[in-house]
Design a protein around this motif. Structure first.
Motif, short mmCIF file in Angstrom:
data_model
loop_
_atom_site.label_atom_id
_atom_site.label_comp_id
_atom_site.label_asym_id
_atom_site.label_seq_id
_atom_site.Cartn_x
_atom_site.Cartn_y
_atom_site.Cartn_z
N ALA A 120 9.69 27.92 -24.10
CA ALA A 120 10.18 28.99 -23.24
C ALA A 120 11.42 28.51 -22.48
N ARG A 121 12.37 29.39 -22.32
CA ARG A 121 13.58 29.06 -21.58
C ARG A 121 13.34 29.28 -20.09
N VAL A 122 13.76 28.30 -19.28
CA VAL A 122 13.44 28.33 -17.87
C VAL A 122 14.70 28.08 -17.05
N LEU A 123 14.81 28.78 -15.93
CA LEU A 123 15.90 28.59 -14.98
C LEU A 123 15.37 27.87 -13.75
N VAL A 124 16.05 26.79 -13.37
CA VAL A 124 15.75 26.07 -12.13
C VAL A 124 16.86 26.43 -11.14
N HIS A 125 16.48 26.93 -9.97
CA HIS A 125 17.53 27.36 -9.03
C HIS A 125 17.16 27.00 -7.61
N CYS A 126 18.19 26.85 -6.78
CA CYS A 126 18.06 26.79 -5.33
C CYS A 126 19.03 27.81 -4.77
N MET A 127 19.51 27.64 -3.56
CA MET A 127 20.41 28.64 -3.00
C MET A 127 21.78 28.61 -3.67
N SER A 128 22.37 27.43 -3.75
CA SER A 128 23.73 27.31 -4.29
C SER A 128 23.78 26.64 -5.66
N GLY A 129 22.68 26.03 -6.08
CA GLY A 129 22.68 25.30 -7.35
C GLY A 129 23.44 23.99 -7.30
N LYS A 130 23.56 23.40 -6.12
CA LYS A 130 24.34 22.18 -5.96
C LYS A 130 23.51 20.95 -5.58
N ASN A 131 22.34 21.16 -4.95
CA ASN A 131 21.64 20.01 -4.39
C ASN A 131 20.18 19.92 -4.85
N ARG A 132 19.34 20.82 -4.39
CA ARG A 132 17.92 20.69 -4.67
C ARG A 132 17.57 20.95 -6.13
N SER A 133 18.07 22.06 -6.68
CA SER A 133 17.75 22.34 -8.08
C SER A 133 18.35 21.30 -9.04
N PRO A 134 19.57 20.80 -8.84
CA PRO A 134 20.03 19.70 -9.70
C PRO A 134 19.17 18.46 -9.58
N ALA A 135 18.65 18.18 -8.38
CA ALA A 135 17.77 17.02 -8.22
C ALA A 135 16.49 17.18 -9.03
N ILE A 136 15.93 18.39 -9.06
CA ILE A 136 14.73 18.65 -9.86
C ILE A 136 15.02 18.44 -11.34
N VAL A 137 16.17 18.93 -11.78
CA VAL A 137 16.55 18.79 -13.19
C VAL A 137 16.78 17.32 -13.54
N ILE A 138 17.43 16.58 -12.67
CA ILE A 138 17.67 15.16 -12.91
C ILE A 138 16.35 14.40 -12.99
N ALA A 139 15.42 14.72 -12.10
CA ALA A 139 14.11 14.07 -12.14
C ALA A 139 13.38 14.37 -13.44
N TYR A 140 13.53 15.60 -13.94
CA TYR A 140 12.88 15.94 -15.20
C TYR A 140 13.50 15.18 -16.37
N LEU A 141 14.79 15.01 -16.37
CA LEU A 141 15.44 14.25 -17.44
C LEU A 141 14.98 12.79 -17.43
N MET A 142 14.83 12.23 -16.24
CA MET A 142 14.33 10.85 -16.17
C MET A 142 12.92 10.74 -16.72
N LYS A 143 12.07 11.71 -16.36
CA LYS A 143 10.66 11.63 -16.76
C LYS A 143 10.48 11.97 -18.24
N SER A 144 11.12 13.03 -18.72
CA SER A 144 10.87 13.50 -20.08
C SER A 144 11.73 12.81 -21.13
N ARG A 145 12.95 12.43 -20.78
CA ARG A 145 13.87 11.83 -21.75
C ARG A 145 13.96 10.32 -21.60
N GLY A 146 13.42 9.78 -20.53
CA GLY A 146 13.48 8.33 -20.34
C GLY A 146 14.85 7.83 -19.96
N TRP A 147 15.67 8.69 -19.37
CA TRP A 147 17.01 8.29 -18.95
C TRP A 147 16.95 7.76 -17.52
N ARG A 148 17.80 6.78 -17.23
CA ARG A 148 17.91 6.28 -15.87
C ARG A 148 18.63 7.30 -14.99
#
Length: 271
Positions: A120-148
């Motif tokens: 399923a396609r999912v949108l992660v958002h906060c108010m401006s898309g600059k701080n909190r939602s990018p942090a959630i996406v970055i954390a997911y990439l670290m956990k799921s893709r094994g990236w630093r």
């Protein structure tokens, strides 16, 4: 105070309310930019694709455009701001994070992992898309893709240049990175790969440096390349200047014949 007219609802939440330019909306939390800012704001109405056909990153304004989200095939929305309203509960599956200070990375990752399993396609958002939602996406990439952290941040920043993480969120991401991978000194971190010492080196047709050709040995069992064979000429026959052969060559044939002539020969001028 300049008031909003009834025929001009909020472009984000759709509600009619009073506001002044530069103030924050009391219903949706969206800040309407002043006139000077409006000329310099160029924000896409579409969210940013972080992982194609799966993970999208955007603002509350992106999340409010249901028709555009549907054209991208987005069916689920991860809301990282508890105060933001979920506008289209009948059209999308929402998951709203609840927290006070630290971002709940594990809670968000569980929802995103389920979305990926369901394709399923999912949108992660906060108010401006600059701080909190990018942090959630970055954390997911670290956990799921094994990236630093550095690699995950660079991946997101290259696709959404407006990302600006504050120091508090940066610190939370560093702590989450340590939680996943351990400390930098731990054995969980893969060391950099360097070429082995025993590896075959690259060369342009020359011999292997590990098996070099021995250098030539001089004056060992063989005559030097600078030496010449001795001339087999007796000392009394060696003269400087013309050699014996050259001397014989300078003699005229007539002179040679006159020395060999006998007494019976008659000179030409006596005839």
């Amino acid at each position: 105070m300049r008031k909003r007219e009834r025929e001009n609802p909020c472009g984000v939440c759709g509600h009619y309310h009073k506001y002044e330019e530069g103030e924050v909306c009391g219903i949706c939390g969206h800040r309407m930019p002043v006139a000077a800012e409006k000329a310099s704001v160029h924000v896409s109405a579409f969210p940013t694709a972080i992982l194609p056909d799966f993970l999208y990153l955007g603002s509350y304004d992106n999340a409010s455009r249901s028709e555009l989200l549907k054209t991208q095939g987005i069916s689920r929305i991860l809301n990282t701001v508890p105060a933001c309203q979920n506008l289209y509960k009948n059209s999308f599956t929402y998951h709203c994070l609840q927290y006070d200070n630290a971002l709940p990375f594990d809670d968000a990752n569980q929802f995103l992992e389920q979305c990926e399993r369901d394709k399923a396609r999912v949108l992660v958002h906060c108010m401006s898309g600059k701080n909190r939602s990018p942090a959630i996406v970055i954390a997911y990439l670290m956990k799921s893709r094994g990236w630093r952290l550095a690699e995950s941040y660079r991946w997101v920043k290259e696709r959404r240049s407006s990302v600006e993480l504050n120091e508090a969120v940066n610190q939370q991401l560093r702590e989450y990175e340590q939680k996943i991978f351990g400390s930098m000194d731990g054995c969980d971190v893969a060391p950099p790969v360097f070429p082995s010492i025993n590896a075959q080196p690259f060369s342009f047709g020359f011999s292997n440096v590990n098996n070099p050709v021995p250098p030539p040995a001089f004056n060992v069992g063989a005559a030097s390349i600078l030496s010449r064979p001795a001339l087999d000429i007796p000392p009394h026959e060696f003269t400087f200047g013309a050699s014996q052969l050259q001397k014989s060559c300078h003699e005229s044939p007539l002179t040679a014949n006159s020395t060999k002539s006998n007494g019976s020969d008659t000179p030409m001028d006596s005839a």
